[in-house]
Design a protein around this motif. Sequence first.
Motif, short mmCIF file in Angstrom:
data_model
loop_
_atom_site.label_atom_id
_atom_site.label_comp_id
_atom_site.label_asym_id
_atom_site.label_seq_id
_atom_site.Cartn_x
_atom_site.Cartn_y
_atom_site.Cartn_z
N GLU A 288 0.82 -1.21 0.00
CA GLU A 288 0.00 0.00 0.00
C GLU A 288 0.86 1.27 0.00
N GLY A 289 1.89 1.26 -0.84
CA GLY A 289 2.73 2.43 -1.03
C GLY A 289 3.85 2.62 -0.03
N VAL A 290 3.97 1.71 0.92
CA VAL A 290 5.01 1.80 1.95
C VAL A 290 5.96 0.62 1.75
N PRO A 291 7.27 0.82 1.92
CA PRO A 291 8.17 -0.34 1.82
C PRO A 291 7.67 -1.45 2.76
N VAL A 292 7.60 -2.66 2.23
CA VAL A 292 7.00 -3.76 3.00
C VAL A 292 7.77 -4.03 4.30
N ILE A 293 9.06 -3.80 4.32
CA ILE A 293 9.83 -3.98 5.56
C ILE A 293 9.32 -3.00 6.62
N LYS A 294 9.11 -1.75 6.22
CA LYS A 294 8.58 -0.75 7.17
C LYS A 294 7.16 -1.13 7.60
N ALA A 295 6.34 -1.55 6.66
CA ALA A 295 4.97 -1.96 7.00
C ALA A 295 5.00 -3.12 7.99
N ALA A 296 5.87 -4.09 7.75
CA ALA A 296 5.96 -5.24 8.66
C ALA A 296 6.41 -4.79 10.05
N CYS A 297 7.39 -3.90 10.11
CA CYS A 297 7.83 -3.37 11.41
C CYS A 297 6.69 -2.65 12.12
N ASP A 298 5.98 -1.83 11.38
CA ASP A 298 4.85 -1.09 11.97
C ASP A 298 3.79 -2.06 12.50
N PHE A 299 3.48 -3.11 11.73
CA PHE A 299 2.45 -4.05 12.15
C PHE A 299 2.92 -4.94 13.31
N LEU A 300 4.21 -5.19 13.40
CA LEU A 300 4.71 -5.89 14.60
C LEU A 300 4.44 -5.04 15.84
N GLY A 301 4.67 -3.73 15.72
CA GLY A 301 4.41 -2.82 16.83
C GLY A 301 2.93 -2.74 17.18
N VAL A 302 2.09 -2.69 16.16
CA VAL A 302 0.63 -2.67 16.39
C VAL A 302 0.20 -3.96 17.06
N ALA A 303 0.74 -5.08 16.60
CA ALA A 303 0.40 -6.37 17.20
C ALA A 303 0.82 -6.42 18.67
N ALA A 304 2.00 -5.88 18.97
CA ALA A 304 2.47 -5.87 20.36
C ALA A 304 1.53 -5.04 21.24
N GLU A 305 1.11 -3.89 20.75
CA GLU A 305 0.17 -3.06 21.52
C GLU A 305 -1.15 -3.79 21.72
N PHE A 306 -1.63 -4.45 20.67
CA PHE A 306 -2.87 -5.22 20.75
C PHE A 306 -2.75 -6.31 21.81
N MET A 307 -1.62 -7.02 21.81
CA MET A 307 -1.42 -8.10 22.79
C MET A 307 -1.35 -7.56 24.21
N ASP A 308 -0.68 -6.42 24.39
CA ASP A 308 -0.63 -5.82 25.73
C ASP A 308 -2.03 -5.42 26.20
#
Length: 124
Positions: free
Chosen positions: A65-85
């Motif tokens: 979606e227009g963002v480097p996939v590595i950055k998107a993956a890093c961002d979603f790892l962070g979102v997932a961590a917040e969701f789990m917390d």
Amino acid sequence: MASKSGRGEIPKYTEITSNLLISVAGLCDDIGKHNPEAAAQMQANSDIYNAVSQQLLEDPEGTFEGVPVIKAACDFLGVAAEFMDDFADHNPAVGEVMHDNANLYRKMQRILENDPWGEAAEDG
């Protein structure tokens, strides 16, 4: 741990990240199945995690979606961590495990940000 690219190879950080994103997608699916009022949102979350995971495996140098996939993956790892917390804070029976999982996702986020093309150590 065998790499998706070949039996017995050391997994790349992108592969480990892909597996983590698939795992959190499964968690979203499970939550949605047991919580009808959240089902649509959990399905949307699952779809995004799965899409980023797939893109990361197929073309780690590409975009999501227009963002480097590595950055998107890093961002979603962070979102997932917040969701789990957040999930842990509202579900004390699984709190400790979920906080540990969140910390693992944050650790992988930092690793991927610093060395996206690296491989895991042989001893795990």
